[in-house]
Write a protein that holds these residues in place. Structure first.
Motif, PDB file in Angstrom:
ATOM      1  N   ARG A 154      -0.161  -8.096  -8.425  1.00 32.94           N
ATOM      2  CA  ARG A 154      -1.461  -7.497  -8.717  1.00 32.94           C
ATOM      3  C   ARG A 154      -1.725  -6.305  -7.802  1.00 32.94           C
ATOM      4  NH1 ARG A 154      -4.685 -10.598 -11.949  1.00 32.94           N
ATOM      5  NH2 ARG A 154      -4.005 -12.754 -12.342  1.00 32.94           N
ATOM      6  N   THR A 155      -2.343  -5.270  -8.364  1.00 35.06           N
ATOM      7  CA  THR A 155      -2.597  -4.057  -7.586  1.00 35.06           C
ATOM      8  C   THR A 155      -4.027  -3.528  -7.709  1.00 35.06           C
ATOM      9  OG1 THR A 155      -1.914  -2.571  -9.394  1.00 35.06           O
ATOM     10  CG2 THR A 155      -0.187  -3.334  -7.881  1.00 35.06           C
ATOM     11  N   ALA A 156      -4.809  -4.051  -8.644  1.00 37.26           N
ATOM     12  CA  ALA A 156      -6.114  -3.460  -8.964  1.00 37.26           C
ATOM     13  C   ALA A 156      -7.032  -3.351  -7.745  1.00 37.26           C
ATOM     14  CB  ALA A 156      -6.797  -4.267 -10.071  1.00 37.26           C
ATOM     15  N   ASN A 157      -7.206  -4.433  -7.005  1.00 34.61           N
ATOM     16  CA  ASN A 157      -8.101  -4.400  -5.843  1.00 34.61           C
ATOM     17  C   ASN A 157      -7.602  -3.439  -4.772  1.00 34.61           C
ATOM     18  OD1 ASN A 157      -9.781  -6.296  -7.018  1.00 34.61           O
ATOM     19  ND2 ASN A 157      -8.808  -8.035  -6.001  1.00 34.61           N
ATOM     20  N   LEU A 158      -6.302  -3.433  -4.556  1.00 35.64           N
ATOM     21  CA  LEU A 158      -5.724  -2.547  -3.541  1.00 35.64           C
ATOM     22  C   LEU A 158      -5.863  -1.089  -3.955  1.00 35.64           C
ATOM     23  CD1 LEU A 158      -4.325  -2.253  -0.861  1.00 35.64           C
ATOM     24  CD2 LEU A 158      -2.139  -2.719  -1.982  1.00 35.64           C
ATOM     25  N   CYS A 164      -8.302   0.240  -5.627  1.00 34.32           N
ATOM     26  CA  CYS A 164      -9.686   0.628  -5.310  1.00 34.32           C
ATOM     27  C   CYS A 164      -9.818   0.992  -3.834  1.00 34.32           C
ATOM     28  CB  CYS A 164     -10.651  -0.505  -5.657  1.00 34.32           C
ATOM     29  SG  CYS A 164     -10.780  -0.845  -7.432  1.00 34.32           S
ATOM     30  N   ARG A 165      -9.183   0.211  -2.974  1.00 36.63           N
ATOM     31  CA  ARG A 165      -9.244   0.481  -1.535  1.00 36.63           C
ATOM     32  C   ARG A 165      -8.520   1.780  -1.189  1.00 36.63           C
ATOM     33  NH1 ARG A 165      -6.321  -3.831   1.865  1.00 36.63           N
ATOM     34  NH2 ARG A 165      -7.562  -5.154   0.454  1.00 36.63           N
ATOM     35  N   SER A 211       0.830  -1.214   0.000  1.00 32.44           N
ATOM     36  CA  SER A 211       0.000   0.000   0.000  1.00 32.44           C
ATOM     37  C   SER A 211       0.858   1.255   0.000  1.00 32.44           C
ATOM     38  CB  SER A 211      -0.930   0.014   1.215  1.00 32.44           C
ATOM     39  OG  SER A 211      -1.873  -1.027   1.158  1.00 32.44           O
ATOM     40  N   ARG A 250     -10.744   4.576  -2.124  1.00 27.54           N
ATOM     41  CA  ARG A 250     -11.861   4.640  -1.175  1.00 27.54           C
ATOM     42  C   ARG A 250     -11.423   5.253   0.160  1.00 27.54           C
ATOM     43  NH1 ARG A 250     -13.123  -0.335  -1.415  1.00 27.54           N
ATOM     44  NH2 ARG A 250     -12.112  -1.065   0.485  1.00 27.54           N
ATOM     45  N   GLU A 300       1.638  -2.613 -12.058  1.00 22.70           N
ATOM     46  CA  GLU A 300       1.851  -4.066 -12.002  1.00 22.70           C
ATOM     47  C   GLU A 300       3.109  -4.480 -12.747  1.00 22.70           C
ATOM     48  OE1 GLU A 300      -1.786  -5.968 -13.189  1.00 22.70           O
ATOM     49  OE2 GLU A 300      -2.738  -5.546 -11.242  1.00 22.70           O
TER      50      GLU A 300
END
Length: 222
Positions: A109-113, A115-116, A83, A119, A103
């Motif tokens: 992989r970084t896509a989900n992180l 988004c967080r 992060s 947010r 990436e």
């Protein structure tokens, strides 16, 4: 734990370069808290990939100019966690970063992180062409500057009939421009070494020609 066993644990880690908490507990038959206390006293790094399961002593990683080190596919960052590393890369990029760029640089992989992080307010995002999204700093003024630079970069990608910088092919120009986005603070020599390590024969002179030809602005060091 005695000072002698403490020293043996540190020496054992130095021979392994990287290891896991499970391996340390098994090797020395000690608790999680004891291992953590010893590592904290000495200083350590945690891998940003492999679920942050690997540890290296503070003086083990040989970080490259961008602040990264890898050993047998286990990756560490001078910035710390995944992060924190993503936030640092985005904030230091003159034109923000896309998922693909992050990436490619981080090899994870970084896509989900991402988004967080958006947010949680640590990053912002804006849409470019089609569904392409660029991630930007949380500071709105800096984000505006990054977005403008990204749009300028997209306009500068060479068309087939467009004049090119001296001594550069279209493919080389694109690779150099991408490298500048990923490592905006790097010198021409550092960028040339990074590109050469990827199998591209790029010289510092070619990097300088591209930055001059397209009048690219580099982010100032703080």
């Amino acid at each position: 734990m005695s000072a002698d066993r403490h020293q043996k644990l540190i020496a054992w880690m130095k021979t392994r370069k990287v290891t896991t908490m499970k391996a340390l507990r098994h090797q020395f038959q000690i608790s999680h808290m004891t291992v953590f206390r010893i590592l904290s006293e000495y200083g350590y790094h945690t891998s940003y990939n492999r679920n942050a399961a690997f540890y290296a002593l503070r003086d083990m990683p040989q970080f490259d100019p961008a602040g990264f080190w890898a050993y047998r596919g286990i990756r560490f960052s001078r910035h710390g966690s995944l992060s924190d590393t993503i936030v640092a890369l985005v904030e230091n990029a003159v034109a923000g970063q896309t998922v693909r760029e992050l990436e490619e640089r981080l090899q994870t992989r970084t896509a989900n992180l991402l988004c967080r992080l958006v947010r949680d307010g640590r990053l912002t995002q804006r849409s470019l062409q089609g569904r392409l999204v660029v991630y930007l700093a949380s500071d709105l003024r800096q984000a505006d500057q990054q977005f403008q630079q990204r749009q300028q970069l997209l306009k500068q990608l060479p068309a087939p009939q467009q004049s090119l910088p001296e001594g550069c092919s279209a493919t080389e120009v694109i690779e150099i421009l991408r490298a500048l986005v990923l490592s905006p603070k790097s010198s021409p020599e550092e960028l040339a070494r990074q590109l050469t390590a990827r199998g591209l024969r790029i010289t510092p002179g070619q990097v300088s020609h591209v930055t001059t030809h397209y009048a690219l602005k580099k982010k100032r060091r703080r």
